[in-house]
Design a protein around this motif. Structure first.
Motif, PDB file in Angstrom:
ATOM      1  N   GLY A 158       0.833  -1.190   0.000  1.00  0.00           N
ATOM      2  CA  GLY A 158       0.000   0.000   0.000  1.00  0.00           C
ATOM      3  C   GLY A 158       0.868   1.240   0.000  1.00  0.00           C
ATOM      4  N   MET A 181      -9.516  -7.876   3.554  1.00  0.00           N
ATOM      5  CA  MET A 181      -8.225  -7.219   3.379  1.00  0.00           C
ATOM      6  C   MET A 181      -7.773  -6.607   4.697  1.00  0.00           C
ATOM      7  SD  MET A 181      -8.403  -5.392  -0.396  1.00  0.00           S
ATOM      8  CE  MET A 181      -9.949  -4.513  -0.091  1.00  0.00           C
ATOM      9  N   HIS A 183      -4.079  -4.368   6.521  1.00  0.00           N
ATOM     10  CA  HIS A 183      -2.917  -3.544   6.189  1.00  0.00           C
ATOM     11  C   HIS A 183      -2.046  -3.378   7.420  1.00  0.00           C
ATOM     12  CE1 HIS A 183      -4.433  -0.022   8.440  1.00  0.00           C
ATOM     13  NE2 HIS A 183      -5.613  -0.498   8.098  1.00  0.00           N
ATOM     14  N   ILE A 194      -9.691   0.060   3.464  1.00  0.00           N
ATOM     15  CA  ILE A 194      -9.713  -1.242   2.801  1.00  0.00           C
ATOM     16  C   ILE A 194     -10.013  -2.376   3.788  1.00  0.00           C
ATOM     17  CG2 ILE A 194      -8.120  -0.511   0.995  1.00  0.00           C
ATOM     18  CD1 ILE A 194      -5.935  -2.143   2.439  1.00  0.00           C
ATOM     19  N   VAL A 244      -3.999  -1.929  -4.020  1.00  0.00           N
ATOM     20  CA  VAL A 244      -4.983  -3.020  -3.981  1.00  0.00           C
ATOM     21  C   VAL A 244      -5.211  -3.565  -5.385  1.00  0.00           C
ATOM     22  CG1 VAL A 244      -7.388  -3.615  -3.506  1.00  0.00           C
ATOM     23  CG2 VAL A 244      -6.116  -2.206  -1.885  1.00  0.00           C
TER      24      VAL A 244
END
Length: 284
Positions: A158, A181, A183, A194, A244
């Motif tokens: 990202g 998802m 992160h 996300i 993504v």
């Protein structure tokens, strides 16, 4: 007998002998005004205010604390691994909207090579700990549900660090059944979106093939124009959205031989499916 020293508290005169004098020869103070002088023990660490003592004490304490922390980490290692393993299993089930299922009963986990053929002797969760490394080695973990749907792990970068997740595909190996998802450090309120269920729901129903061509799913800035293969990009999170898009395309592309083989098998089953008696009766 060893010589002792006594100081007069009145005038400071120091007397050496076995005992204090009956009277100070200087100021005539009585023996009760004398205090014995005791010498401090000599040694490197005898003075608790010395630098040597402080350094030694600090070193000993650091060693003790480090040892205790190491023992605690070893004791908790197994539990930590079990917790991480359970989180992965729950994320896989969540991508299928099957959190009410028991992972071990609902999922068949295996590994395939770049041609989509199964590889024996590989632990899928060990590979998940370094998915980019597993991909580079040509090892691709797969999680196949009892109902025929498939989940593949995805990984990418990202804005600020790694992003990862799971993409669940319907039995047609084309339609997205769900996406999970996560992160490491995307911006709260922007790229971090996300990881929210609300945003992930936008992927459900999207398709990764256009006919026989693999196109994946794209996050488009300014709004999705192709409802079949595009999702609105995150407002203010362009870099994360691009990450993504790249993650989905690059990760899913590794599984194309497997997905295409399953698509062909599904199509052949449809062609070879026997016609029901009811249909035969209608055709008479």
């Amino acid at each position: 007998m060893a010589t002792r020293k006594f100081r007069c508290n009145v005038c400071g005169y120091i007397h050496e002998g076995a005992a204090a004098p009956d009277k100070c020869p200087v100021c005539a103070a009585p023996a009760s005004e004398f205090t014995e002088i005791t010498e401090k023990k000599k040694g490197l660490f005898s003075d608790t205010n010395s630098n040597a003592y402080i350094i030694l004490y600090s070193t000993v304490m650091v060693v003790i604390v480090a040892t205790l922390l190491a023992l605690a980490a070893l004791g908790l290692q197994k539990r930590q691994y079990e917790n991480e393993l359970n989180e992965k299993k729950q994320a896989i089930l969540a991508s299928l909207s099957a959190s009410d299922q028991r992972y071990d009963e609902f999922i068949d986990a295996y590994v395939v090579d770049k041609n989509g053929a199964r590889i024996d002797g590989e632990d899928v969760f060990t590979l998940l700990n370094d998915l980019p490394g597993a991909y580079a080695a040509g090892k691709f973990p797969v999680f196949e549900a009892r109902d025929g749907r498939v989940v593949v792990p995805v990984t990418g970068m990202g804005l600020w660090g790694p992003i990862w997740g799971y993409v669940a595909l319907e039995k047609d190996m084309n339609t997205v059944a769900g996406v999970i998802m996560a992160h490491k450090g995307e911006t709260p309120g922007l790229g971090a979106e996300i990881s929210t269920a609300k945003y992930q729901a936008n992927f459900v129903g999207k398709t990764i093939f256009e006919g026989d061509k693999f196109v994946s799913v794209t996050l488009r800035k300014g709004g999705a124009k192709d409802p079949a293969h595009e999702v609105d990009a995150i407002s203010g999170g362009t870099k994360t959205s691009d990450g993504v898009t790249a993650m989905l395309y690059n990760s899913l592309a590794n599984y194309l031989p497997l997905l295409e083989a399953k698509r062909r098998a599904a199509a052949e089953q449809v062609v070879l499916a026997p016609v029901s008696d009811e249909s035969n009766d209608e055709n008479k």
